[in-house]
Design an enzyme around this catalytic site. Structure first.
Site, PDB file in Angstrom:
ATOM      1  CE1 TYR A  56      -3.361   2.882   0.746  1.00  0.00           C
ATOM      2  CE2 TYR A  56      -2.109   3.267   2.758  1.00  0.00           C
ATOM      3  CZ  TYR A  56      -3.074   3.655   1.849  1.00  0.00           C
ATOM      4  OH  TYR A  56      -3.750   4.835   2.046  1.00  0.00           O
ATOM      5  CD  GLN A 162     -11.438   6.201   1.382  1.00  0.00           C
ATOM      6  OE1 GLN A 162     -11.218   5.072   1.824  1.00  0.00           O
ATOM      7  NE2 GLN A 162     -10.593   7.202   1.522  1.00  0.00           N
ATOM      8  CE  LYS A 164     -10.317   2.088   0.536  1.00  0.00           C
ATOM      9  NZ  LYS A 164      -9.093   2.905   0.625  1.00  0.00           N
ATOM     10  CG  ASP A 193      -9.176   5.859  -2.005  1.00  0.00           C
ATOM     11  OD1 ASP A 193      -8.319   6.252  -2.814  1.00  0.00           O
ATOM     12  OD2 ASP A 193      -8.879   5.405  -0.876  1.00  0.00           O
ATOM     13  CD  GLU A 218      -8.740   9.652  -0.327  1.00  0.00           C
ATOM     14  OE1 GLU A 218      -8.050   8.859   0.348  1.00  0.00           O
ATOM     15  OE2 GLU A 218      -9.770  10.198   0.107  1.00  0.00           O
ATOM     16  CG  ASP A 241      -4.630   8.456   1.107  1.00  0.00           C
ATOM     17  OD1 ASP A 241      -3.671   8.510   1.882  1.00  0.00           O
ATOM     18  OD2 ASP A 241      -5.602   7.721   1.323  1.00  0.00           O
ATOM     19  CE  LYS A 265      -4.709   6.459   5.305  1.00  0.00           C
ATOM     20  NZ  LYS A 265      -5.238   7.288   4.211  1.00  0.00           N
ATOM     21  CB  ALA A 294      -2.177   2.430   7.278  1.00  0.00           C
ATOM     22  CD1 TRP A 320     -12.079   4.735   7.446  1.00  0.00           C
ATOM     23  CD2 TRP A 320     -10.094   3.995   8.158  1.00  0.00           C
ATOM     24  NE1 TRP A 320     -12.068   3.366   7.321  1.00  0.00           N
ATOM     25  CE2 TRP A 320     -10.864   2.877   7.757  1.00  0.00           C
ATOM     26  CE3 TRP A 320      -8.805   3.771   8.649  1.00  0.00           C
ATOM     27  CZ2 TRP A 320     -10.385   1.572   7.808  1.00  0.00           C
ATOM     28  CZ3 TRP A 320      -8.325   2.472   8.722  1.00  0.00           C
ATOM     29  CH2 TRP A 320      -9.111   1.381   8.294  1.00  0.00           C
TER      30      TRP A 320
END
Length: 369
Positions: A56, A162, A164, A193, A218, A241, A265, A294, A320
């Site tokens: 990631y 959000q 995905k 995202d 995003e 991000d 983050k 994360a 989040w």
């Protein structure tokens, strides 16, 4: 007071209900690294860093513990009054690896807050609220199932979702967003995202095919250079991000004007101290952002909530935390939880959470006395 010892622990956090699917990877078990910093007068502060697998971001669990092994011996005996001094000492021990340093930064702020008798939010400039909005992140799934989950989460009180995308063909991604919009409409703010999973061409096509639906787009593409080519060509605002790997990247995105907002983050930027700088840079340009991490448990969740409470509400996109996806808590007396789509900011000194004795088992590494 000086640092007497640093213990490092490992916690495995299985994903509740199956796998967590993103465009870049699918994860089923998360490996979290916890640090316990103890001072000579007996105060104990906790920090946490938990990468979402090894692809990631350029972060991974073994790397976090290896980095801490380089840094921790050099912190033993240091005074805890100045986090800036301790950050300098960490940089003198190891270049980069901000995600590992973040765990120590959080733990040190926890210690200082306890010593002063104030919550960490006070050390970060002061809370503007005692309750911050969260947001729910769906996994990459079928259009109908994603829409069903989105509707359920709106009913549960989440003010932002959000969604995905990526890892599917363009038709399915477009269908997912349209189905979600049909299910929730203006009842929640939407972020779509891509997790770096789209090409520039597919991002342009996706944007046009969803032009009637209000959302923020995003991290659609992999690199900041690709994102820059989209400037002025998209209908939807673009948030960065994964590209915000350090403060220099945030500054670059702001100064070049390629980002309309950010998904920030805590551990990726190097901890709460550096996140405070990113928050203030965004404030100068009135750029909205989230305060996330994360993955991880109550410790990183508390850190996110404290920082989130210091952001001007009109620019805040939500915090989040992984609570919806993991079972149990480190601190069952003062857990960090999402209720009606919001998180109560801990009010006790320091982080306001204290892992129960033995919850992580024996340390995997210890430094100092």
């Amino acid at each position: 007071m000086r640092i007497r010892s640093i213990n490092v622990y490992r916690a495995l956090l299985p994903v509740k209900g199956g796998a967590y699917r993103m465009a870049s990877d699918t994860v089923q078990n998360l490996d979290s690294t916890l640090v316990e910093v103890t001072t000579e007068d007996g105060l104990t502060g906790w920090g946490e860093t938990c990468p979402v697998g090894p692809v990631y971001q350029p972060h991974h669990a073994l790397g976090a513990r290896a980095a801490i092994a380089e840094i921790a011996p050099g912190l033993i005996g240091e005074q805890t009054q100045s986090v800036r001094h301790l950050a300098k000492r960490m940089d003198e021990r190891l270049t980069g690896h901000g995600y590992a340093k973040a765990a120590l930064d959080i733990a040190l702020l926890d210690v200082i807050g306890q010593r002063l008798g104030v919550p960490v939010s006070t050390l970060l400039g002061g809370a503007l609220t005692d309750r911050v909005p969260s947001y729910y992140s769906t996994i990459v799934g079928s259009p109908d199932e994603t829409a069903r989950i989105a509707a359920d989460k709106v009913k549960a009180g989440y003010p932002r979702l959000q969604i995905k995308i990526g890892g599917h063909n363009l038709e399915q991604d477009v269908a997912t967003v349209h189905k979600v919009w049909e299910a929730v409409g203006f009842k929640a703010r939407l972020a779509v995202d891509g997790n770096r999973g789209l090409t520039v061409t597919s991002a342009l096509h996706f944007d046009r095919l969803c032009q009637s639906i209000p959302f923020v787009f995003e991290q659609p593409c992999n690199s900041m250079e690709e994102i820059a080519t989209l400037k002025g060509r998209l209908i939807h605002p673009v948030y960065l991000d994964e590209n915000t790997e350090d403060l220099n990247a945030v500054l670059r995105a702001i100064s070049t004007g390629i980002a309309d907002g950010f998904g920030l983050k805590v551990t990726r930027l190097g901890g709460l101290t550096k996140m405070m700088t990113a928050r203030d840079m965004c404030s100068i340009r009135s750029l909205p952002h989230s305060c996330d991490d994360a993955w991880g448990g109550d410790i990183i969740a508390a850190a996110c909530a404290h920082l989130a409470s210091t952001v001007e509400p009109r620019r805040f996109e939500g915090a989040w935390i992984a609570q919806e996806y993991i079972d149990g808590h480190y601190d069952n007396t003062n857990p960090v939880v999402i209720e009606n789509g919001h998180i109560a900011v801990p009010q006790r000194p320091g982080l306001g959470v204290k892992p129960e004795a033995g919850v992580f088992g024996a340390p995997v590494a210890s430094y100092g006395c």
